[in-house]
Design a protein around this motif. Structure first.
Motif, short mmCIF file in Angstrom:
data_model
loop_
_atom_site.label_atom_id
_atom_site.label_comp_id
_atom_site.label_asym_id
_atom_site.label_seq_id
_atom_site.Cartn_x
_atom_site.Cartn_y
_atom_site.Cartn_z
N ILE A 111 70.89 26.68 -27.85
CA ILE A 111 70.21 25.94 -26.78
C ILE A 111 70.09 26.80 -25.53
N HIS A 112 71.17 27.47 -25.14
CA HIS A 112 71.15 28.32 -23.94
C HIS A 112 70.21 29.52 -24.12
N GLU A 113 70.21 30.12 -25.31
CA GLU A 113 69.35 31.28 -25.54
C GLU A 113 67.87 30.89 -25.49
N PHE A 114 67.52 29.73 -26.01
CA PHE A 114 66.12 29.29 -25.95
C PHE A 114 65.68 29.05 -24.51
N LYS A 115 66.59 28.54 -23.70
CA LYS A 115 66.25 28.31 -22.30
C LYS A 115 66.05 29.63 -21.57
N ASP A 116 66.89 30.62 -21.85
CA ASP A 116 66.82 31.90 -21.15
C ASP A 116 65.66 32.77 -21.64
#
Length: 403
Positions: A258-263
């Motif tokens: 989830i965090h990687e997709f946001k970044d």
């Protein structure tokens, strides 16, 4: 020789057409776009044009414009598609006033505006926002661009690229037809607003690839906006983007995804899509775990053939929910006679999708370390399964006189 082509420029849901001659410059094109498109500001957009085999070519300087005209002349093309990419809001850019001031000076013929290519190119370079963080999804807007475009991966590749294209451009679509031989997609606003966007692709029987047959790439509905959350971000799209990460790091957690997709993509995804996307990626990397049970017979034969003296037994019955697998490698059996004649028997549960119990027998070597002798996988820890495991263990120890 006079070269004149028709440019079809698309910005959000609007499209205009105008002629580009040999005398046209990039300043002329930018002024035309700002006059025709409402709300478009100099310094806040870039231009990309599309030609066969090259779907996303930068159009920033007069040199780029000359190359575009030359390519169209060689390929005998009379029209060219130009996409206006909005980079920032008006309030986020501080150079709009200066850029407009230079254009006004050019129109009045003031000496402060040079007509040289270098001055114009320096001015055009400010139409890109240098501080904007590039996203890995920027290229998705080029995935669907012209009739005749081929997708060697078939329907699956076409559907994935269509979803990514919709995510980046900022709209939702519905399938009007969807099978192995053809895919028809229309804008989700077709019923409410009568949007005419539509794409139809089908399989080429000669090559097996998918080819776009018809494409109306103009939206007549409300303006398109790229949002951080979209219905087009499905688990299969997530899987296609993280398959290499799962191959390198199988223990990657859904929260990290989830965090990687946001970044990296500027997209918010749900925990479910992250988790299920990871499961699909694991399926692509390691194959179907349920089908791996069929390989156990081959594995048992391979162990006996390559590791002489091994005992490998598979016990299962069709129609009965019972599965037992015993393994003791020949090297471990031969080395146990040099260990302390002491065995530790224990069991633990398995956390995999199919559960089960792991039974093991280990000893101690001369360095007081654990020495694995045998292990078995059973469906549950019962007296019957323990008896079965110890009988196979006894068949190993009796020939050594250790029983």
């Amino acid at each position: 020789m006079e070269v004149c082509v028709i440019a079809k420029c698309t910005y959000k849901s609007e499209t205009i057409m105008f002629s580009v001659s040999s005398e046209s410059s990039m300043v002329d094109i930018l002024k035309t776009l700002c006059l025709r498109f409402r709300g478009l500001q100099l310094g806040c957009f870039t231009l990309r044009y599309s030609v066969p085999s090259y779907p996303s070519c930068f159009l920033e300087t007069d040199s780029d414009l000359d190359l575009m005209r030359t390519f169209l002349l060689i390929s005998n093309e009379k029209t060219v598609d130009i996409l206006v990419k909005d980079l920032c809001g008006i309030s986020e850019y501080s150079g709009d006033f200066c850029v407009n001031k230079e254009l006004i000076a050019c129109e009045k013929g003031e000496s402060s505006c040079s007509s040289t290519v270098e001055d114009r190119n320096e001015f055009l370079g400010r139409s890109k926002r240098a501080s904007a963080k590039p996203l890995l999804s920027n290229e998705w807007e080029t995935y669907i661009h012209h009739v005749g475009q081929k997708f060697d991966g078939g329907a699956e590749e076409f559907r994935l690229k269509l979803c990514k294209y919709a995510l980046e451009v900022g709209f939702n679509f519905l399938y009007a037809g969807n099978d192995k031989k053809r895919v028809v997609a229309v804008c989700s606003n077709k019923k409410l607003e009568g949007c005419s966007w539509r794409v139809y692709a089908s399989r080429c029987e000669a090559t097996g690839s998918f080819v776009i047959r018809t494409l109306n790439n103009v939206h007549t509905c409300a303006g398109r906006i790229r949002e951080s959350k979209s219905k087009m971000m499905r688990s299969r799209v997530v899987s296609s983007l993280i398959v290499d990460r799962i191959r390198a790091k199988p223990e990657l957690k859904p929260v990290e995804i989830i965090h990687e997709f946001k970044d990296y993509y500027g997209i918010d995804i749900s925990y479910y899509h992250a988790w299920f996307g990871k499961e699909l990626a694991k399926l692509d990397v390691h194959g179907d775990e349920s089908k791996s049970f069929n390989e156990l017979v081959w594995y048992a034969d391979a162990v006996k053939e390559t590791n002489t003296g091994s005992l490998c037994t598979l016990d299962c019955e069709a129609g009965i929910n019972r599965f037992r697998f015993f393994v003791s490698f020949g090297g471990c059996i031969a080395g146990f006679q040099y260990c302390i004649p002491l065995l530790f028997i224990d069991a633990t549960f398995l956390k995999s999708k199919y559960k089960g119990q792991l039974l093991c027998a280990s000893g101690k070597n001369g360095n007081q370390g654990f020495y694995p002798l045998a292990f078995g996988v059973v469906d549950s820890e019962t007296e019957e399964n323990w008896t079965w495991f110890l009988q196979h263990l006894a068949s190993i120890l009796l020939p050594m006189g250790e029983w």
